[in-house]
Design a protein around this motif. Sequence first.
Motif, mmCIF file in Angstrom:
data_model
loop_
_atom_site.group_PDB
_atom_site.id
_atom_site.type_symbol
_atom_site.label_atom_id
_atom_site.label_comp_id
_atom_site.label_asym_id
_atom_site.label_seq_id
_atom_site.Cartn_x
_atom_site.Cartn_y
_atom_site.Cartn_z
ATOM 1 N N LEU A 1 -5.765 3.869 4.885
ATOM 2 C CA LEU A 1 -6.030 2.467 4.542
ATOM 3 C C LEU A 1 -5.550 1.608 5.690
ATOM 4 C CD1 LEU A 1 -4.720 2.451 0.868
ATOM 5 C CD2 LEU A 1 -7.091 2.466 1.574
ATOM 6 N N LYS B 1 -14.338 -1.063 2.718
ATOM 7 C CA LYS B 1 -14.414 -2.069 1.656
ATOM 8 C C LYS B 1 -13.032 -2.621 1.368
ATOM 9 C CE LYS B 1 -18.546 -0.278 -0.529
ATOM 10 N NZ LYS B 1 -19.152 0.257 -1.732
ATOM 11 N N LYS C 1 -9.988 -3.499 -0.608
ATOM 12 C CA LYS C 1 -9.351 -2.936 -1.800
ATOM 13 C C LYS C 1 -8.345 -3.907 -2.412
ATOM 14 C CE LYS C 1 -11.491 0.923 -1.101
ATOM 15 N NZ LYS C 1 -12.644 1.279 -1.890
ATOM 16 N N GLY D 1 -10.137 -0.014 2.701
ATOM 17 C CA GLY D 1 -10.199 1.431 2.533
ATOM 18 C C GLY D 1 -11.002 2.107 3.624
ATOM 19 N N LEU E 1 -3.359 2.641 -4.965
ATOM 20 C CA LEU E 1 -4.736 2.817 -4.488
ATOM 21 C C LEU E 1 -4.992 4.255 -4.054
ATOM 22 C CD1 LEU E 1 -5.090 -0.463 -2.396
ATOM 23 C CD2 LEU E 1 -6.375 0.105 -4.474
ATOM 24 N N GLN E 2 -4.038 4.837 -3.350
ATOM 25 C CA GLN E 2 -4.203 6.207 -2.881
ATOM 26 C C GLN E 2 -4.139 7.198 -4.038
ATOM 27 O OE1 GLN E 2 -1.333 6.469 0.326
ATOM 28 N NE2 GLN E 2 -2.850 5.767 1.802
ATOM 29 N N ALA F 1 -7.573 7.042 -5.586
ATOM 30 C CA ALA F 1 -8.589 7.659 -4.731
ATOM 31 C C ALA F 1 -8.427 9.177 -4.626
ATOM 32 C CB ALA F 1 -8.531 7.041 -3.328
#
Length: 171
Positions: A169, A83, A85, A79, A108-109, A112
């Motif tokens: 990402l 970190k 992900k 990310g 993931l997006q 976030a």
Amino acid sequence: MAAAKGEFDKRGVKVMAISADTVEENLEWSKDIKEVEGTEVNFPIFCDADRSVCELYNMLEAGDDTAMPATVRSVFVIGPDKKLKLSITYPPSTGRNFDEILRVVDSLQLTANKSLATPVNWVDGEKAVILPSVSKEDADAKFPGYQAVKPYLRYTAEGVTNHSVEEELVA
């Protein structure tokens, strides 16, 4: 990967590869990809001919110590916060599933950017789950008409399509 790179670009994902081969071997492999797949390799490849990076990140197949181990097919999604992900490791005999990797990037997006989680077998455009950390008041404001199955399980279709992203990402 070259054929799927446009989909990663749409999501703001920077793609790169690590290879346990030399620069010369990768240049020849790139020619093979163009000949066989009809696409140019359109992402950076970092050569790790001494396999030090592959060893550091456990990207070598365990096995016979007398032979040089094959590299496994590893995917790391990192990310913007630097970190990890996601990490997926496929055996050398199995190709990566870029549709699944794109699905995970979308998820993931979505988490976030919109405070949504994704249920099993979710694909972009389907309803998602409002994170339990989002208060009822905030959920009411951000996701009008959501369906509360349990206090911690609230489904919404509001804002689920996720292809205009601000988060970057690396895959």
